[in-house]
Motif scaffolding. Sequence first.
Motif, PDB file in Angstrom:
ATOM      1  N   GLU A  87      51.005  41.112  43.616  1.00 15.94           N
ATOM      2  CA  GLU A  87      50.299  40.277  43.720  1.00 15.94           C
ATOM      3  C   GLU A  87      49.703  40.439  45.067  1.00 15.94           C
ATOM      4  O   GLU A  87      49.069  40.122  45.624  1.00 15.94           O
ATOM      5  CB  GLU A  87      50.418  38.899  43.623  1.00 15.94           C
ATOM      6  N   LEU A  91      46.017  41.074  47.366  1.00 15.12           N
ATOM      7  CA  LEU A  91      45.758  40.555  47.898  1.00 15.12           C
ATOM      8  C   LEU A  91      45.160  40.493  49.456  1.00 15.12           C
ATOM      9  O   LEU A  91      44.227  40.203  50.623  1.00 15.12           O
ATOM     10  CB  LEU A  91      46.712  38.632  48.512  1.00 15.12           C
ATOM     11  N   MET A 110      43.654  39.442  39.938  1.00 20.19           N
ATOM     12  CA  MET A 110      45.077  38.363  39.796  1.00 20.19           C
ATOM     13  C   MET A 110      45.633  38.418  37.959  1.00 20.19           C
ATOM     14  O   MET A 110      44.664  37.101  37.031  1.00 20.19           O
ATOM     15  CB  MET A 110      44.634  37.045  40.407  1.00 20.19           C
ATOM     16  N   PRO A 114      45.494  32.542  43.210  1.00 23.51           N
ATOM     17  CA  PRO A 114      46.670  32.336  44.280  1.00 23.51           C
ATOM     18  C   PRO A 114      46.469  31.370  44.903  1.00 23.51           C
ATOM     19  O   PRO A 114      45.927  30.099  44.440  1.00 23.51           O
ATOM     20  CB  PRO A 114      46.122  33.317  45.048  1.00 23.51           C
ATOM     21  N   ILE A 138      37.955  37.174  42.842  1.00 28.99           N
ATOM     22  CA  ILE A 138      38.704  36.404  42.387  1.00 28.99           C
ATOM     23  C   ILE A 138      38.543  36.380  40.602  1.00 28.99           C
ATOM     24  O   ILE A 138      38.099  35.216  40.748  1.00 28.99           O
ATOM     25  CB  ILE A 138      38.955  35.789  42.980  1.00 28.99           C
ATOM     26  N   THR A 140      40.554  35.518  37.321  1.00 35.88           N
ATOM     27  CA  THR A 140      42.017  34.705  37.047  1.00 35.88           C
ATOM     28  C   THR A 140      41.828  34.555  35.044  1.00 35.88           C
ATOM     29  O   THR A 140      40.222  34.364  34.735  1.00 35.88           O
ATOM     30  CB  THR A 140      42.327  33.524  37.613  1.00 35.88           C
TER      31      THR A 140
END
Length: 204
Positions: A87, A91, A110, A114, A138, A140
């Motif tokens: 991860e 990033l 992800m 984060p 992002i 998620t």
Amino acid sequence: MPRDPLSHMPHRPRRPCVVAGEFALATGRVHEFCGPARQALALAVAGRLSGPVIWITPDWQGEALCGPGVNRWIDPARLLIVRAGREAEGLWCMEEALRAGAAPLVVAEMEAPPGMVPVRRLHLAAGSPEGTAPLGLILTPGTGGAPGIESRWQAAPAHAAGLTRWELRRLRARMAPPAAWHLTQPAPRAELVLSPLAALEATA
């Protein structure tokens, strides 16, 4: 004593990327997409932009983007896939891609949201690129929950006979309240249609 750049975040208003109606995202910032249709939502954004799309995904993830599915939104040749081992590497890749400004859209999948510091670093990178201000997404699972993001959107399939559509929810945004819509795609690569649903209670 020098100022800590993470404690003094610039937030300059920029021209938004309007996907459909109120589904609009500020450029030069990082947004969160969650829910089972988060990949489709990211591809919908890609369809409103031109140029390459950098898509960062964990190398342990078994599922991959399907070519015909991508083609419904954009030319698959626009996608630059980056496989990250950890991860932290994902990033770092996203931060560097945003800072370079070579791609108008940078997407990172992800396993979990984060933390605050990585998100703030991504905002800094997106807000001061070497080129045109890019857009960061992002992706998620579940209902997301990344702290400090510009906005959070959740999408789930809501298809019906003869209808290709999703239920889109704006869970959080700096300048707008929570809301919900049906997002419909009349045909591949066609302009999206946003139809409002009942107002949501604040959940973020």
